[in-house]
Design a protein around this motif. Structure first.
Motif, PDB file in Angstrom:
ATOM      1  N   UNK A  59      49.674  92.024  14.499  1.00  0.00           N
ATOM      2  CA  UNK A  59      50.464  90.790  14.527  1.00  0.00           C
ATOM      3  C   UNK A  59      51.931  91.053  14.167  1.00  0.00           C
ATOM      4  N   UNK A  60      52.466  92.169  14.651  1.00  0.00           N
ATOM      5  CA  UNK A  60      53.866  92.492  14.436  1.00  0.00           C
ATOM      6  C   UNK A  60      54.200  93.045  13.066  1.00  0.00           C
ATOM      7  N   UNK A  76      52.957  96.081   5.049  1.00  0.00           N
ATOM      8  CA  UNK A  76      52.083  94.959   4.721  1.00  0.00           C
ATOM      9  C   UNK A  76      50.671  95.526   4.622  1.00  0.00           C
ATOM     10  N   UNK A  77      49.973  95.190   3.549  1.00  0.00           N
ATOM     11  CA  UNK A  77      48.615  95.695   3.368  1.00  0.00           C
ATOM     12  C   UNK A  77      47.724  95.213   4.513  1.00  0.00           C
ATOM     13  N   UNK A  81      47.211  91.215   6.323  1.00  0.00           N
ATOM     14  CA  UNK A  81      47.537  90.802   7.689  1.00  0.00           C
ATOM     15  C   UNK A  81      46.272  90.477   8.489  1.00  0.00           C
ATOM     16  N   UNK A  82      45.157  91.122   8.178  1.00  0.00           N
ATOM     17  CA  UNK A  82      43.913  90.810   8.877  1.00  0.00           C
ATOM     18  C   UNK A  82      43.344  89.471   8.455  1.00  0.00           C
TER      19      UNK A  82
END
Length: 84
Positions: A59-60, A76-77, A81-82
């Motif tokens: 997601x970027x 970002x961990x 993000x997931x």
């Protein structure tokens, strides 16, 4: 007499001398992960840290420390993000 030294000095990742054996080895090592992805989709990355370690971008957002440092982006961990 022909020398076979090129096989000895070849890259260890080159499967040419034993193509069938190396194909079976690669399949045995990766099939489990492919099946997890097929069965669970992105949830497989949340459940399995080995799959999650292979995630670079989602997601970027950069989720791999080495990639983020090399490109100068914020890390970002992956779980963060997931989950979004």
């Amino acid at each position: 007499m022909r020398s076979t030294a090129s096989f000895i000095t070849a890259s260890p990742t080159c499967p040419a001398p034993v193509p069938v054996t190396s194909a079976h080895a690669l399949n045995n090592a990766t099939l489990h992960y492919g099946l997890q992805l097929a069965d669970k989709g992105l949830k497989a990355l949340i459940d399995d840290h080995h799959l999650r370690n292979g995630l670079n971008v989602h997601k970027g957002k950069i989720t791999n420390r080495a990639v983020a440092e090399a490109l100068g982006y914020e890390l970002v961990e992956p779980k963060t993000v997931l989950a979004a």
